[in-house]
Each structure stands twice: as structure tokens, then as C-alpha cells.
Write an enzyme that holds these catalytic residues in place. Structure first.
Site, PDB file in Angstrom:
ATOM      1  CG  LEU A 179     -20.367 -22.915  69.077  1.00 25.18           C
ATOM      2  CD1 LEU A 179     -21.781 -23.019  68.567  1.00 25.18           C
ATOM      3  CD2 LEU A 179     -20.344 -23.119  70.586  1.00 25.18           C
ATOM      4  CG  HIS A 222     -11.770 -12.212  76.310  1.00 27.37           C
ATOM      5  ND1 HIS A 222     -11.943 -13.407  75.660  1.00 27.37           N
ATOM      6  CD2 HIS A 222     -10.955 -11.473  75.521  1.00 27.37           C
ATOM      7  CE1 HIS A 222     -11.266 -13.382  74.537  1.00 27.37           C
ATOM      8  NE2 HIS A 222     -10.660 -12.235  74.431  1.00 27.37           N
ATOM      9  CG  ASP A 280     -13.838 -15.817  76.692  1.00 30.82           C
ATOM     10  OD1 ASP A 280     -14.035 -15.567  75.494  1.00 30.82           O
ATOM     11  OD2 ASP A 280     -12.922 -15.304  77.345  1.00 30.82           O
ATOM     12  CG  HIS A 316      -8.054 -11.206  71.618  1.00 39.78           C
ATOM     13  ND1 HIS A 316      -8.516 -11.981  72.648  1.00 39.78           N
ATOM     14  CD2 HIS A 316      -6.711 -11.355  71.618  1.00 39.78           C
ATOM     15  CE1 HIS A 316      -7.487 -12.567  73.255  1.00 39.78           C
ATOM     16  NE2 HIS A 316      -6.390 -12.193  72.650  1.00 39.78           N
TER      17      HIS A 316
END
Lengths: 308, 422
Positions: free
Chosen positions: B63, B232, B305, B179
Site C-alpha cells: 500500500l 503469485h 498483487d 516470493h
């Protein structure tokens, strides 16, 4: 210039445009040799050489080409270490717009930087080498050199040797030579061959004998030591032993095969002096001469809004 | 009291869309069914043809705040989320400072509550400062409200540290979110290795870097008896490994994001830096594999994402441009596009955006159920809009979907029974 066009790469050109450029360049070769070099087709136009990467021969070649066509030529060298990366690139674009520059010759160490500039400046942008992407005027001058010596620029077997992965010269040459109908082989250690390159219709070889067999043209590429991060080859000594172009390896090519190199050369690394200086086989000095003529043709065409 | 009429809603029990009515009372879903009559004093919301679904649960977004407010603030992200039908966001910890301290975890939760429109669920750093050197305080961070541990878009590179993290987190019943990109193989890369990257002269990241990391971490999760989640996921090879791990009964989960099932590597043509993402966009075969993973359930959720970037982060030569795409406002629309193209059913698509991420997060959200919080999204699946960078809700405009026409217009978003959008 109301509708600026750019030369960002060989990609985007077609065989007709390439042939026209080579024909125009041919006329400048004769003119340059005649000594009556001063022309006025670019009188009143401003050409800026914007170099973010060191270069002597390419910058000088563009400078000479611009001056021979009567343009006002300004050289701007920006050391990349002193600028805070790309912000300056667009700041520079704004500055150049304010100066009403007509032709902008750009060299940058990042792929795509001239394309980014082309979106922001009003001038015609000529890519003088961007990162590991393209170096279109080098491919054109190589093509002119080949065409003058071999009488054609199609149906030839061309072996491009060495550090293909980091070479923009290799990419532009592969695009141009395959587009014109030549057979291109790239020869180098697997760690210096870019992935997926075979899809472009080139043959990949890891052995000089196999790669040079029957070749009409042998191009040695500069081993881009400064770009080679992470030890892709163990030593320049080993590289020379297997991929350095020397008399023995040249023997695999056709007896009348030409030796080319985009310069500057690392003698004893990718090419042996004995071969580089061979007055019959080596056309390296001629490549430099053709460079000026080709760049004149490119500048002239862009300024007139022709072809491309 | 709000009475939704002439709507279709997702019956969570039946996993099907049914036509009917839904009543909200005191911020909670009070009743739903074919016809609820006309309770006194209820405000009526009628929307023929529209679908009422649980507010979207976005299981991963950055954010910008704290530290990168020029890219996005929590307030601007909340506005974008509301416009996209999102009522819950799990927030990555790779802010500045990183969320590696219980007080910072509480700060994010409190800042979310201040928006009144979106709940923020903080991930906490897996390693102190997200620096990949030493473990963060998992117990204290969990007690403060952290939902899982991750270093955000940084890979936990060291096998030893990853093993320790998985092992130590399992003691608190917590997951490690990775990740998945082999650190050394990915270092310095800007695009997926292959013909495209080669011709563009861009440093490549082999697609196998993902599978190599996934293979290692599944094995480490087994060794450490821990739970690992892969963020992801983008490649066929990694999905095959995850499928195997799940079949073996290991605690392995994963998600993906809209760019990876809607776009492929051709989107970076012309050096479009808005399409520079991390992980990078892949070849078409991998995009197809991601769609297959969504269909067969291997992928547990779709996350936005969201990675806000400002123009100066992106108007650079491609290799220097900062990776990441804005994703809040387009999460629903790009997912619904896969329904229109026949790859997913509408219940499947909605579950991937609501019930399944909510279940993963262990929160009471994402379902239409009596007494569940009235976090709701009303959208019209047949109306269309066009994505346009520069005119997106919120601050971040770096959408990789610029110019894309999408069907599925959000008509309204409600948080705990209060209308926050539309």
C-alpha cells in the site's frame, strides 16, 4: 521537420528501405573518396551526438557524417556515473526540445533508452547503440562493406563469433542479414549465446570449425568484458584458444572469406593481429570508411523524411 | 437495514448463483432467500441482473504507507479498493520501515479501521527488516495481529534461514509466504529469459527460477514440518510441483494474480514499463497453465498483487524501471474476463476472490451466511468499462491493463453494512 521519424533499430526496416539506404550510402562513398566532401543538404539543421557511454569511433563517424552534410554538430557526453539514472534522460529530452535539435544521435548503456527518448523529443532519434539491444548503423555499414566486396547482400553464409549475448552489433546484424536472405550462424560458448536466438532462423554452433565451415564472411565481436558480470567464461586465454579468430580457424572458412570486426578490437582475445591486419582478407578498416557513408545516408534520409 | 432485491447472490452452501433477496441488519447479513417480504424501514437496493457477492478478500497488496506515500497512501488505496469491490486487504510488510515490530502490526490494523471501508490484515516480516538475515519475532507479531510471515517481494534466499522460518513459525501455527524466485538466478533480471528478452536486449530471468525455489521450499516445508505459501505463482512447472506437494498431503498453498492469467510476455513490447512486474510476465504456455491451475483448484486464491508505483518509478529505461503493477481496481474485472472467456465458472471465480482467501486467512468473511459481516460487493457482470491509466481510482496509475476493456462494473461496495462506494 514536422513528422520526425526515427532509426531505433533494424527491426522495423524492410529490405526495400535497407537497399535504398545502401544505394544512397554507396553514392556518398564515391563522393567522400573524390575529396569534394562538403555538401549542404543539412545546412541549418542541428545534430546532437548524445553519448551516455564512451565511444570514439561511432561518435566521430556521426560527427563527420553530419559535418559533411553541412549540419551544425554538437557533441554531448554524459557520463552515466554522474547522472542519477533515467530521470536525467527525460530532463535531457526537455532540454533538447528547448534547443530545437533536429537530429539526435543517442548511445546509452540501457536497452530501450533511445526508444524512451524518441517518445519525448521532437527530433529524429538515431540509435547509436543501446545496451544489448541494437546498433542499426553498424549493421548497415557491415552490409555495405559486404555488398561492395561480394557484389551482393543475399545468399551468403555469415558466421558471427564470440560474445553474442552482450552484443547489440550481433542482434542488428542477425536481423539485417536474415531479412536480406543470408544464412547466419552464431558461434560461441553456450554461456555467451542468448536464449531463444535460434527462433530467428540462425544456426547456433559452439565449435569454430563447424561454425566457420564454408562461410563467406567471418565477423568477430568484441568480448564485452565490461558488461560481463559473473564470470561467464573462465579466462580470456581459454576464450582465445577456442573462439579467438586466428589463421588456423579462419582456414575452415571459404578461401576468400572476409574478416570483419566492429571495433575496437581486443587483439589476442577475440581476434589475432595476424588475421586482423591481413590486407587481403580483413576489411576492418573499410568498415570504418563505410560507417561515415552509411551515417550520411541515414541522416540525409531522416532529414528529408524519406524511407525508413 | 438494507434490503437487496432483484439480485443474484452466491449461495455459499450450494456454490451456485441464485436469484433472490438479502437483508442486512446491524452491519450483518440477517437473512436471504427467494423473497423476504418488505421489512419496515429497510432501505431498498434494487439492481436487476446484478450479482451480490461477498466483499472481495485481497490476500496480497502493498500500500505504499508507511514510507512510500508518493506512490499510494492507505486512504487512496482504500478508495481504489472500494471502487474494486474489495473490503479486506492482506498487506505486505515491505514498507519503510518494514512491518517487523508488534507496534507496526497494530498501526496497520488501526489505520485500516480508520478508513471505515477496508479491513487491513498485516503480514509481518519473516526476517527482521525483511533483510533476509535473522528471524523476526513471530510470537509477538502474531499476538499483535500478524496473519503470516513474508519478506514481500524479496525471496528468502538462504535455505537454512527458510528452514528455520518454516520450523519456528509452525510452533505458532503460522505460515511462511515466499516470493518464489531463486535469488541468484533472478538477480538483475528484467524479463523472462527467452527470445523476447534476448531480442529486446534485456537481462533475463529463467522461468525455471520459480520452480527451483518452489521445489526447494516444498522440500524444506516437509523437512521442517512447516506450512509454506507461494505468492503469485506464474509457471506450469511450479504449479506441477505444488500439485504434487498437495497430493502428498504437505501444507503447501499458493495464489496468483490477474496479470499472470490475463497477459503474457508480449505485453512488455515497446519497452512498456507498466508491464514490468515481479515475477515477470511469462510465455503463453505458462499463462495457460495458470488458468488450468485456477480451474483445477491447485491455486488457492487470486490476489491483486497491487504494487503502486509513480510515474518517476516507471518512466525509465526498462531495466531500471521499478517492477510492479496497480491491481486493486482491476482485480474483479480481469478475473471476470476469464468467466466470459469460458475458463472459469462465475462461482469458481468469486470463490477465488472471496471464500477461499478468507478461509486461508482464517477470517470470518468472504461468504454469504447469516450473521456474517455485511461486507458486500454489488456488480453488474454484463456492463463494461475501459481501464485507463491516469483515470484509475486511488493514487497509483501503473496498471498493466491500460486500454483493456472489461466487463463487470461495480455498482456498490458495503463494509459492515455501510455503503462505501457507489
Amino acid at each position: 521537420m514536422t513528422s520526425p521519424k526515427h532509426l531505433l533499430g533494424i527491426e522495423g526496416l524492410n529490405p526495400v528501405a535497407v537497399t535504398s539506404l545502401l544505394d544512397l550510402a554507396e553514392s556518398y562513398v564515391l563522393l567522400n573518396r573524390s575529396g569534394k566532401t562538403q555538401r549542404d543538404s543539412l545546412r541549418g539543421r542541428t545534430l546532437i551526438n548524445l553519448f551516455f557511454e564512451d565511444s570514439t569511433r561511432t561518435r566521430t563517424s556521426f560527427e563527420l557524417a553530419g559535418k559533411r552534410l553541412g549540419a551544425d554538430v554538437i557533441n554531448m557526453s554524459v557520463s552515466t556515473s554522474s547522472v542519477t539514472k533515467g530521470e536525467t534522460l527525460l530532463d535531457t529530452a526537455a532540454t533538447l526540445n528547448a534547443m530545437n535539435c533536429d537530429l539526435l544521435v543517442v548511445r546509452h548503456n540501457r536497452s530501450g533508452a533511445p526508444a524512451l527518448l524518441a517518445q519525448k523529443v521532437e527530433a529524429s532519434v538515431i540509435n547509436a547503440g543501446d545496451g544489448t539491444h541494437e546498433h542499426p548503423t553498424q549493421a548497415l555499414l557491415d552490409a555495405l562493406t559486404i555488398r561492395r566486396r561480394k557484389g551482393r547482400i543475399s545468399g551468403l553464409t555469415v558466421a558471427i563469433c564470440g560474445d553474442i549475448a552482450h552484443s547489440r552489433v550481433a542482434r542488428s546484424n542477425i536481423l539485417l542479414l536474415t531479412m536480406m536472405g543470408n544464412f547466419v550462424r552464431v558461434v560461441g560458448p553456450p554461456t555467451l549465446i542468448p536464449s531463444g536466438i535460434e527462433a530467428a532462423g540462425v544456426t547456433v554452433c559452439h565449435d569454430m570449425e563447424e561454425g566457420l565451415r564454408g562461410a563467406d564472411i567471418v565477423m568477430a565481436l568484441r568480448l564485452q568484458k565490461e558488461r560481463m558480470s559473473g564470470g561467464l567464461i573462465p579466462s580470456s586465454r581459454e576464450f582465445f584458444a577456442y573462439y579467438g579468430l586466428d589463421r588456423r580457424k579462419l582456414g575452415f572458412a571459404k578461401p576468400d572469406a572476409l574478416v570483419m570486426h566492429p571495433g575496437p578490437m581486443n587483439r589476442g582475445v577475440e581476434i589475432d593481429s595476424d588475421v586482423a591486419d591481413d590486407p587481403v582478407r580483413s576489411v576492418i578498416k573499410e568498415q570504418v570508411e563505410m560507417g561515415v557513408a552509411v551515417r550520411m545516408a541515414v541522416l540525409d534520409s531522416l532529414a528529408r523524411g524519406d524511407i525508413l | 437495514m438494507i434490503l437487496f432485491r432483484k439480485i443474484r447472490y452466491l449461495d455459499s452452501a450450494a456454490q451456485a448463483l441464485v436469484e433472490g433477496e438479502l437483508l442486512v441488519k446491524n452491519g450483518r447479513i440477517s437473512d436471504f432467500g427467494p423473497s423476504l417480504g418488505q421489512p419496515d424501514s429497510a432501505k431498498i437496493v434494487e439492481a436487476e441482473g446484478a450479482v451480490l457477492c461477498p466483499g472481495l478478500v485481497d490476500m496480497r497488496a502493498s500500500l505504499g504507507e508507511p514510507g512510500f506515500e508518493y506512490r499510494e497512501t492507505i486512504a487512496s488505496a482504500a478508495a481504489a479498493a472500494a471502487a474494486g469491490g474489495i473490503t479486506t486487504i492482506a498487506v505486505l510488510p515491505d514498507s519503510s520501515p518494514p512491518i517487523d515490530d508488534p507496534a507496526l502490526v497494530q498501526l496497520i490494523i488501526a489505520r485500516g479501521a480508520e478508513t471505515g471501508s477496508v479491513s487491513l490484515l498485516p503480514y509481518a516480516a519473516a526476517t527482521r527488516g525483511c533483510a533476509g538475515q535473522e528471524l523476526a519475532e513471530y510470537g509477538l507479531l502474531k499476538a499483535a495481529g500478524a496473519i503470516a510471515f513474508t519478506d514481500g517481494t524479496k525471496t528468502i534466499a538462504s535455505s537454512r534461514l527458510m528452514r528455520l522460518a518454516l520450523s519456528y513459525a509452525s510452533g505458532f501455527g503460522m505460515r511462511i509466504v515466499q516470493h518464489p524466485e531463486d535469488y541468484e538466478l533472478a538477480k538483475g533480471g528484467a524479463a523472462t529469459s527467452g527470445a523476447r528478452a534476448s531480442w529486446m536486449g534485456l537481462p533475463g530471468i529463467p522461468a525455471a527460477a520459480e520452480a527451483i525455489c518452489v521445489a526447494r521450499d516444498i522440500r524444506l516445508a516437509e523437512l521442517a514440518d512447516g506450512a509454506v505459501h507461494f505468492a503469485h505463482v506464474t509457471t506450469a512447472e511450479a504449479l506441477a510441483l505444488i500439485r504434487q506437494g498437495k497430493d502428498k498431503g504437505l501444507r503447501v498453498t499458493c495464489d496468483t494474480a490477474p496479470p499472470y492469467f490475463d497477459l503474457n510476455e508480449t505485453a512488455i513490447g515497446g519497452y512498456r514499463t507498466y508491464a514490468k512486474l515481479s515475477p515477470p510476465l511469462r510465455a503463453e504456455a505458462d499463462r495457460q497453465a495458470v488458468l488450468a491451475g485456477l480451474r483445477d483448484g491447485t491455486i488457492d486464491a487470486i490476489a491483486s498483487d497491487h504494487q503502486p508505483r509513480d510515474a518517476d518509478d516507471k518512466r525509465l529505461p526498462f531495466a531500471e524501471a521499478s517492477p510492479g503493477g496497480a491491481g486493486l481496481a482491476t482485480l474483479l474485472g480481469v478475473t471476470l474476463a476469464q468467466v466470459q472467456s469460458g475458463h472459469l465458472t462465475l462461482p469458481q471465480a468469486l470463490a477465488l476472490l472471496t471464500a477461499r482467501p478468507a478461509a486461508w486467512l482464517g477470517i470470518n468473511a468472504g461468504v454469504i451466511a447469516k450473521s456474517a459481516p455485511a461486507d458486500l460487493c454489488l456488480f453488474h457482470p454484463e456492463r463494461s468499462w475501459q481501464v485507463s491509466a491516469g483515470q484509475m481510482p486511488g493514487k497509483a496509475q501503473n496498471t498493466p491493463f491500460d486500454g483493456r476493456a472489461l466487463e463487470g462494473v461495480v455498482l456498490g461496495t458495503w463494509k459492515a453494512g455501510v455503503r462505501v462506494y457507489g
